[in-house]
Scaffold this motif. Sequence first.
Motif, PDB file in Angstrom:
ATOM      1  N   PHE A  34     -28.313  32.960 -26.299  1.00 28.50           N
ATOM      2  CA  PHE A  34     -27.323  31.937 -26.627  1.00 28.50           C
ATOM      3  C   PHE A  34     -27.901  30.566 -26.278  1.00 28.50           C
ATOM      4  O   PHE A  34     -28.580  30.410 -25.269  1.00 28.50           O
ATOM      5  CB  PHE A  34     -26.045  32.150 -25.804  1.00 28.50           C
ATOM      6  CG  PHE A  34     -25.445  33.522 -25.957  1.00 28.50           C
ATOM      7  CD1 PHE A  34     -25.814  34.548 -25.093  1.00 28.50           C
ATOM      8  CD2 PHE A  34     -24.513  33.785 -26.936  1.00 28.50           C
ATOM      9  CE1 PHE A  34     -25.263  35.812 -25.221  1.00 28.50           C
ATOM     10  CE2 PHE A  34     -23.946  35.051 -27.069  1.00 28.50           C
ATOM     11  CZ  PHE A  34     -24.334  36.063 -26.207  1.00 28.50           C
ATOM     12  N   TYR A  36     -26.810  26.584 -25.522  1.00 28.04           N
ATOM     13  CA  TYR A  36     -25.705  25.702 -25.175  1.00 28.04           C
ATOM     14  C   TYR A  36     -26.210  24.267 -25.072  1.00 28.04           C
ATOM     15  O   TYR A  36     -27.381  24.011 -24.798  1.00 28.04           O
ATOM     16  CB  TYR A  36     -25.103  26.090 -23.820  1.00 28.04           C
ATOM     17  CG  TYR A  36     -24.355  27.400 -23.803  1.00 28.04           C
ATOM     18  CD1 TYR A  36     -25.028  28.612 -23.622  1.00 28.04           C
ATOM     19  CD2 TYR A  36     -22.968  27.437 -23.933  1.00 28.04           C
ATOM     20  CE1 TYR A  36     -24.342  29.807 -23.591  1.00 28.04           C
ATOM     21  CE2 TYR A  36     -22.277  28.636 -23.897  1.00 28.04           C
ATOM     22  CZ  TYR A  36     -22.974  29.810 -23.726  1.00 28.04           C
ATOM     23  OH  TYR A  36     -22.299  30.997 -23.697  1.00 28.04           O
ATOM     24  N   GLN A  38     -24.855  20.518 -23.214  1.00 29.75           N
ATOM     25  CA  GLN A  38     -23.861  19.933 -22.320  1.00 29.75           C
ATOM     26  C   GLN A  38     -23.844  18.431 -22.485  1.00 29.75           C
ATOM     27  O   GLN A  38     -24.873  17.763 -22.284  1.00 29.75           O
ATOM     28  CB  GLN A  38     -24.149  20.286 -20.865  1.00 29.75           C
ATOM     29  CG  GLN A  38     -23.052  19.831 -19.922  1.00 29.75           C
ATOM     30  CD  GLN A  38     -23.321  20.195 -18.483  1.00 29.75           C
ATOM     31  OE1 GLN A  38     -24.453  20.184 -18.046  1.00 29.75           O
ATOM     32  NE2 GLN A  38     -22.270  20.509 -17.757  1.00 29.75           N
ATOM     33  N   LYS A  41     -20.302  15.008 -18.332  1.00 24.54           N
ATOM     34  CA  LYS A  41     -18.990  15.290 -17.770  1.00 24.54           C
ATOM     35  C   LYS A  41     -18.189  16.309 -18.587  1.00 24.54           C
ATOM     36  O   LYS A  41     -16.963  16.339 -18.512  1.00 24.54           O
ATOM     37  CB  LYS A  41     -18.173  14.005 -17.610  1.00 24.54           C
ATOM     38  CG  LYS A  41     -18.811  13.017 -16.635  1.00 24.54           C
ATOM     39  CD  LYS A  41     -17.860  11.903 -16.287  1.00 24.54           C
ATOM     40  CE  LYS A  41     -18.515  10.891 -15.374  1.00 24.54           C
ATOM     41  NZ  LYS A  41     -18.873  11.440 -14.068  1.00 24.54           N
ATOM     42  N   GLN A  42     -18.872  17.114 -19.356  1.00 28.04           N
ATOM     43  CA  GLN A  42     -18.195  18.159 -20.114  1.00 28.04           C
ATOM     44  C   GLN A  42     -18.820  19.504 -19.796  1.00 28.04           C
ATOM     45  O   GLN A  42     -19.866  19.594 -19.155  1.00 28.04           O
ATOM     46  CB  GLN A  42     -18.281  17.875 -21.614  1.00 28.04           C
ATOM     47  CG  GLN A  42     -17.516  16.648 -22.040  1.00 28.04           C
ATOM     48  CD  GLN A  42     -17.425  16.505 -23.541  1.00 28.04           C
ATOM     49  OE1 GLN A  42     -17.444  17.491 -24.270  1.00 28.04           O
ATOM     50  NE2 GLN A  42     -17.319  15.279 -24.013  1.00 28.04           N
ATOM     51  N   SER A  43     -18.156  20.544 -20.253  1.00 27.06           N
ATOM     52  CA  SER A  43     -18.656  21.873 -19.981  1.00 27.06           C
ATOM     53  C   SER A  43     -19.763  22.235 -20.961  1.00 27.06           C
ATOM     54  O   SER A  43     -20.116  21.471 -21.851  1.00 27.06           O
ATOM     55  CB  SER A  43     -17.517  22.885 -20.087  1.00 27.06           C
ATOM     56  OG  SER A  43     -17.951  24.157 -19.663  1.00 27.06           O
ATOM     57  N   LEU A  44     -20.310  23.405 -20.774  1.00 30.43           N
ATOM     58  CA  LEU A  44     -21.338  23.899 -21.678  1.00 30.43           C
ATOM     59  C   LEU A  44     -20.701  24.216 -23.027  1.00 30.43           C
ATOM     60  O   LEU A  44     -19.725  24.961 -23.108  1.00 30.43           O
ATOM     61  CB  LEU A  44     -21.972  25.170 -21.097  1.00 30.43           C
ATOM     62  CG  LEU A  44     -22.721  24.991 -19.794  1.00 30.43           C
ATOM     63  CD1 LEU A  44     -23.125  26.339 -19.218  1.00 30.43           C
ATOM     64  CD2 LEU A  44     -23.942  24.112 -20.004  1.00 30.43           C
ATOM     65  N   LEU A  46     -21.195  25.985 -26.570  1.00 24.75           N
ATOM     66  CA  LEU A  46     -22.028  26.955 -27.268  1.00 24.75           C
ATOM     67  C   LEU A  46     -22.438  26.402 -28.626  1.00 24.75           C
ATOM     68  O   LEU A  46     -21.598  25.955 -29.405  1.00 24.75           O
ATOM     69  CB  LEU A  46     -21.266  28.275 -27.450  1.00 24.75           C
ATOM     70  CG  LEU A  46     -22.028  29.393 -28.154  1.00 24.75           C
ATOM     71  CD1 LEU A  46     -23.218  29.848 -27.311  1.00 24.75           C
ATOM     72  CD2 LEU A  46     -21.101  30.575 -28.432  1.00 24.75           C
ATOM     73  N   PHE A  91     -28.535  17.726 -22.502  1.00 19.82           N
ATOM     74  CA  PHE A  91     -29.027  18.846 -21.714  1.00 19.82           C
ATOM     75  C   PHE A  91     -28.814  20.106 -22.539  1.00 19.82           C
ATOM     76  O   PHE A  91     -27.691  20.381 -22.981  1.00 19.82           O
ATOM     77  CB  PHE A  91     -28.253  18.913 -20.397  1.00 19.82           C
ATOM     78  CG  PHE A  91     -28.666  20.040 -19.496  1.00 19.82           C
ATOM     79  CD1 PHE A  91     -27.847  21.150 -19.338  1.00 19.82           C
ATOM     80  CD2 PHE A  91     -29.857  19.988 -18.792  1.00 19.82           C
ATOM     81  CE1 PHE A  91     -28.214  22.194 -18.492  1.00 19.82           C
ATOM     82  CE2 PHE A  91     -30.239  21.021 -17.945  1.00 19.82           C
ATOM     83  CZ  PHE A  91     -29.404  22.116 -17.795  1.00 19.82           C
ATOM     84  N   ILE A  93     -29.399  24.330 -22.702  1.00 23.05           N
ATOM     85  CA  ILE A  93     -29.663  25.468 -21.830  1.00 23.05           C
ATOM     86  C   ILE A  93     -29.479  26.757 -22.605  1.00 23.05           C
ATOM     87  O   ILE A  93     -28.592  26.861 -23.460  1.00 23.05           O
ATOM     88  CB  ILE A  93     -28.783  25.426 -20.551  1.00 23.05           C
ATOM     89  CG1 ILE A  93     -29.228  26.472 -19.532  1.00 23.05           C
ATOM     90  CG2 ILE A  93     -27.307  25.567 -20.897  1.00 23.05           C
ATOM     91  CD1 ILE A  93     -28.599  26.262 -18.145  1.00 23.05           C
ATOM     92  N   GLY A 108     -31.345  30.247 -18.336  1.00 25.50           N
ATOM     93  CA  GLY A 108     -32.550  29.494 -18.031  1.00 25.50           C
ATOM     94  C   GLY A 108     -32.189  28.294 -17.172  1.00 25.50           C
ATOM     95  O   GLY A 108     -31.029  28.105 -16.783  1.00 25.50           O
ATOM     96  N   GLU A 109     -33.212  27.491 -16.882  1.00 31.88           N
ATOM     97  CA  GLU A 109     -32.989  26.340 -16.006  1.00 31.88           C
ATOM     98  C   GLU A 109     -32.496  25.121 -16.781  1.00 31.88           C
ATOM     99  O   GLU A 109     -32.063  24.143 -16.184  1.00 31.88           O
ATOM    100  CB  GLU A 109     -34.287  25.953 -15.283  1.00 31.88           C
ATOM    101  CG  GLU A 109     -34.947  27.116 -14.558  1.00 31.88           C
ATOM    102  CD  GLU A 109     -36.009  27.802 -15.403  1.00 31.88           C
ATOM    103  OE1 GLU A 109     -36.962  28.338 -14.822  1.00 31.88           O
ATOM    104  OE2 GLU A 109     -35.884  27.797 -16.669  1.00 31.88           O
TER     105      GLU A 109
ATOM    106  N   SER B  43     -30.458  27.173 -12.309  1.00 34.28           N
ATOM    107  CA  SER B  43     -29.805  27.939 -13.379  1.00 34.28           C
ATOM    108  C   SER B  43     -28.439  28.403 -12.900  1.00 34.28           C
ATOM    109  O   SER B  43     -28.267  28.715 -11.722  1.00 34.28           O
ATOM    110  CB  SER B  43     -30.631  29.181 -13.715  1.00 34.28           C
ATOM    111  OG  SER B  43     -31.947  28.862 -14.043  1.00 34.28           O
ATOM    112  N   GLY B 105     -15.121  27.392 -19.484  1.00 33.51           N
ATOM    113  CA  GLY B 105     -14.189  26.352 -19.098  1.00 33.51           C
ATOM    114  C   GLY B 105     -14.985  25.151 -18.599  1.00 33.51           C
ATOM    115  O   GLY B 105     -16.220  25.191 -18.538  1.00 33.51           O
ATOM    116  N   GLN B 106     -14.267  24.093 -18.235  1.00 33.83           N
ATOM    117  CA  GLN B 106     -14.950  22.864 -17.794  1.00 33.83           C
ATOM    118  C   GLN B 106     -15.525  22.989 -16.400  1.00 33.83           C
ATOM    119  O   GLN B 106     -16.329  22.162 -15.986  1.00 33.83           O
ATOM    120  CB  GLN B 106     -13.990  21.686 -17.861  1.00 33.83           C
ATOM    121  CG  GLN B 106     -13.776  21.203 -19.276  1.00 33.83           C
ATOM    122  CD  GLN B 106     -13.363  19.755 -19.317  1.00 33.83           C
ATOM    123  OE1 GLN B 106     -12.416  19.372 -18.657  1.00 33.83           O
ATOM    124  NE2 GLN B 106     -14.058  18.952 -20.084  1.00 33.83           N
TER     125      GLN B 106
END
Lengths: 116, 114
Positions: A34, A36, A38, A41-44, A46, A91, A93, A108-109, B43, B105-106
């Motif tokens: 997968f 992703y 980012q 200030k938000q989530s990952l 997809l 970013f 990932i 991963g990092e 990670s 989620g966030q």
Amino acid sequence: GAVVSQHPSWVICKSGTSVKIECRSLDFQATTMFWYRQFPKQSLMLMATSNEGSKATYEQGVEKDKFLINHASLTLSTLTVTSAHPEDSSFYICSARADSYRNTIYFGEGSWLTVV
Amino acid sequence: ILNVEQSPQSLHVQEGDSTNFTCSFPSSNFYALHWYRWETAKSPEALFVMTLNGDEKKKGRISATLNTKEGYSYLYIKGSQPEDSATYLCAPIMIYNQGGKLIFGQGTELSVKP
């Protein structure tokens, strides 16, 4: 535990060029990977799901021609950002899964991309 | 669009405090829930994979519970330590998700002061 290696960690590229990010599962065979992204200030978020040997499935709103994903082997998936622009700076990932839905998914990092 | 909510968004506690936070997700078509711990520059680290209603899992001072009927999971940290400072992410997997993709989620950003 299982290890997923992502390379490069940091990359700066000029606007208009393409950049490739690699994601490798080091000690297991990743049937699914997968990607992703980012935003600050938000989530990952997809971007796409890739299965070895088949075309990636992109999430709504993600440009297939912009973000090329290849999963050529059970241990390697690549994300190529084509004709990069400053708004692609982000970013990125990857994560990899070995088998069933319940199996742990390893990350991963991450890679920081800056387009100048 | 899958709605995954985590609360609070951030939490500041003193060393030794116990804390908990919530992950809410749609209760229908639930398959599994993943919890991750994400320290800066590292990670995301898998904490738990939970599947059954009433599940309770524990890893050291961290534990989690799952309620699939009402669509929530709690993560507890007992006696927080500075090294627990991280962002805690949850991600449900729904039955209809092709390939078991995780929608996060966030996150809850935890800061533990010595």
